[in-house]
Scaffold this motif. Structure first.
Motif, mmCIF file in Angstrom:
data_model
loop_
_atom_site.group_PDB
_atom_site.id
_atom_site.type_symbol
_atom_site.label_atom_id
_atom_site.label_comp_id
_atom_site.label_asym_id
_atom_site.label_seq_id
_atom_site.Cartn_x
_atom_site.Cartn_y
_atom_site.Cartn_z
ATOM 1 N N ASP A 33 100.010 0.969 92.538
ATOM 2 C CA ASP A 33 100.690 1.246 93.606
ATOM 3 C C ASP A 33 100.830 0.415 94.626
ATOM 4 O OD1 ASP A 33 102.371 2.691 95.405
ATOM 5 O OD2 ASP A 33 101.056 4.160 95.982
ATOM 6 N N ALA A 66 87.836 7.025 95.741
ATOM 7 C CA ALA A 66 89.038 7.270 96.628
ATOM 8 C C ALA A 66 89.847 6.198 96.757
ATOM 9 C CB ALA A 66 88.755 7.694 97.921
ATOM 10 N N GLN A 67 89.277 4.788 96.916
ATOM 11 C CA GLN A 67 89.978 3.669 97.221
ATOM 12 C C GLN A 67 90.750 3.272 95.846
ATOM 13 O OE1 GLN A 67 86.777 1.323 98.251
ATOM 14 N NE2 GLN A 67 87.437 1.304 100.589
ATOM 15 N N SER A 86 93.606 5.616 95.604
ATOM 16 C CA SER A 86 94.906 5.083 96.455
ATOM 17 C C SER A 86 95.703 3.977 95.972
ATOM 18 C CB SER A 86 94.405 4.649 97.879
ATOM 19 O OG SER A 86 93.619 3.238 97.624
ATOM 20 N N VAL A 87 95.263 3.224 95.059
ATOM 21 C CA VAL A 87 96.132 2.035 94.427
ATOM 22 C C VAL A 87 96.587 2.695 93.118
ATOM 23 C CG1 VAL A 87 95.908 0.069 93.516
ATOM 24 C CG2 VAL A 87 94.536 0.346 95.543
ATOM 25 N N GLN A 125 96.817 0.007 101.869
ATOM 26 C CA GLN A 125 95.850 1.095 101.939
ATOM 27 C C GLN A 125 94.306 0.916 101.575
ATOM 28 O OE1 GLN A 125 97.990 0.170 99.431
ATOM 29 N NE2 GLN A 125 97.978 1.403 97.679
#
Length: 472
Positions: A181, A282-283, A286-287, A352
């Motif tokens: 993403d 979490a990182q 986000s991708v 992000q």
């Protein structure tokens, strides 16, 4: 680039070490001792990168009784083999488009041989338990401009019509962002089987271990200084010794060839990369990068990026720097202005992830030739073979090149040696100052094309007609 943005992005580099992440490994093996005194052998391999290592390994597999010596000027894997992005592609031709443009009549054969070569690498890694994080995840070429999305769709339709799209899928904006993403991704072409991701330095070290186990004598910190005929064979002088060999295979790639007439065919191009700190769950979420494919964008000045085994992102490419005179020097391995540019591009692609830090920033030289793919040949009445000019595609294609060199040294006619790709040479680069001027003009024209919907000016169109180019 706004000053505030530049400051914010360059802050992410404040703790980056100027060394290849792959080589900064506590598991790095100790070097073998240097050669002292004279030795003799059946086959001498010069160069301890992938090209030389594959040649030595396959030579022993073909004939276990063959006495093989490998000499490396510094340490195995320290140059391009330990600094690249770890993309191991099936393509032997720097991508299908380049192969189709140059050898349309051979393209199906080249694609088949490339797929078989990648399978053989995977099999070797498994059979010898080489711990190099080999993952057959594939690669996605992404479009970040509307014209690039149209070009990707047209290209997919063309290769499908030619029967060359097996395992390849076109992704629209929604489906490509389901894979990874980024707000910049507008389309993608997903090659599901034709590329593997791996740890490049550990592959080199693993190949060295296998060579030693097979009986190859490996000497590190042993540069080959001269090459000349000696009786029915060849002699190579080193700082503290010499090697007499019946046959010699040169895997020196970006470094000046011991066969002087080969030198004009390649120029060194410096490429640079960053590696992030490990991402949190979490990182990563986000991708949305769940399937761990490698990625590359579709611009002339392109980026390549991938995940490491410990959840870091490697981000490299864009700048391709040719030093005047084609010199290979250690000081060119570090270029802070390129690191700052790459950091800005990274956070534009993945906003992000703002706040992520880079732990490593490094560069290295690529052996670039004017046709973007390796070339091969012999010298000294067939006693010496060489392969060079991989132009950033050496992780996989060097194994194929090793087989070609061994075929040529044996005087065998094989499916490989009958290829036009193997029998022909690229056009050489001109001497200075013409090389630097031509490359600088080409780089300017490529950047201009990226800024003008991909439109190629007269200079690039002329270069295309001549089959010339500049790439990393």
């Amino acid at each position: 680039m706004a000053l505030g943005a530049m400051s914010r992005w360059t802050t992410s580099l404040s703790e980056a070490r100027p060394v290849s992440y792959w080589l900064d490994d506590p598991g790095r093996p100790a070097p073998e001792p240097a050669l002292t005194g004279p030795v003799t052998c059946d086959l001498l391999v010069v160069g301890g990168g992938y090209s030389g290592l594959w040649t030595a390994l396959i030579a022993k597999e073909r004939d276990p009784s063959r006495d093989v010596v490998l000499v490396e000027g510094r340490e195995v894997g320290w140059a391009a083999s330990g600094r690249n992005g770890g993309f191991c592609a099936a393509s032997l031709t720097h991508g299908l488009a380049n192969g189709l443009a140059r050898w349309p009549g051979e393209i199906h054969t080249l694609e088949r041989l490339g797929a078989r070569n990648l399978d053989a690498i995977e099999e070797t890694v498994a059979r010898h338990s080489i711990d190099c994080d080999f993952e057959r995840t594939g690669e996605i070429d992404v479009a970040t401009e509307p014209y690039q999305a149209e070009e990707l769709r047209s290209w997919y339709e063309e290769i499908a019509a030619r029967g060359l799209a097996d395992g390849i899928e076109f992704l629209d904006a929604r489906t490509v962002r389901e894979q990874v993403d980024s707000p910049t991704f507008l389309a993608g072409l997903h090659d599901r089987r034709g590329v593997a991701m791996l740890n490049p330095a550990r592959l080199a070290w693993g190949l060295k271990r296998v060579c030693l186990a097979l009986g190859v004598r490996v000497y590190e910190h042993t540069p080959a200084l001269t090459l000349k005929r000696y009786g029915a064979g060849m002699a190579v002088r080193t700082p503290y010794g010499a090697v007499r060999a019946r046959r010699v295979a040169l895997g020196t790639n970006v470094f000046p060839s011991l066969v002087r007439r080969v030198r004009p065919y390649t120029v060194p191009v410096y490429d640079y990369a960053l590696m992030t700190e490990p991402l949190t769950d979490a990182q990563l979420a986000s991708v949305g990068w769940r399937n761990r494919q490698g990625l590359g964008d579709s611009a002339n000045q392109f980026h390549y990026f991938r995940l490491s085994a410990d959840k870091r992102i490697l981000w490299g490419g864009y700048d391709a720097v040719y030093p005047y005179g084609g010199r290979v020097r250690a000081e060119y391995d570090d270029r802070p202005e390129t690191y700052a540019r790459l950091a800005g591009h990274f956070f534009t692609c993945f906003p992000q992830l703002e706040g992520v830090r880079f732990t490593h920033a490094w560069g290295g030289a690529i052996d670039t030739c004017s046709r973007f793919s390796a070339f091969f040949g012999t010298a000294h009445a067939g006693r010496v073979a060489y392969a060079a000019g991989y132009t950033g595609l050496g992780v996989g294609a060097t194994r194929f090149g090793a087989e070609v060199m061994l075929d040529l040294l044996a005087g065998e006619r094989t499916e490989r040696t009958e290829l036009e790709m193997v029998r022909s040479k690229p056009l050489p680069f001109p001497p200075e100052p013409f090389a630097w001027t031509g490359i600088a003009l080409t780089k300017w024209a490529l950047a201009r094309a990226d800024a003008h919907q991909g439109r190629r000016n007269l200079w690039l169109r002329t270069m295309d007609r001549l089959g010339l180019g500049f790439d990393s």
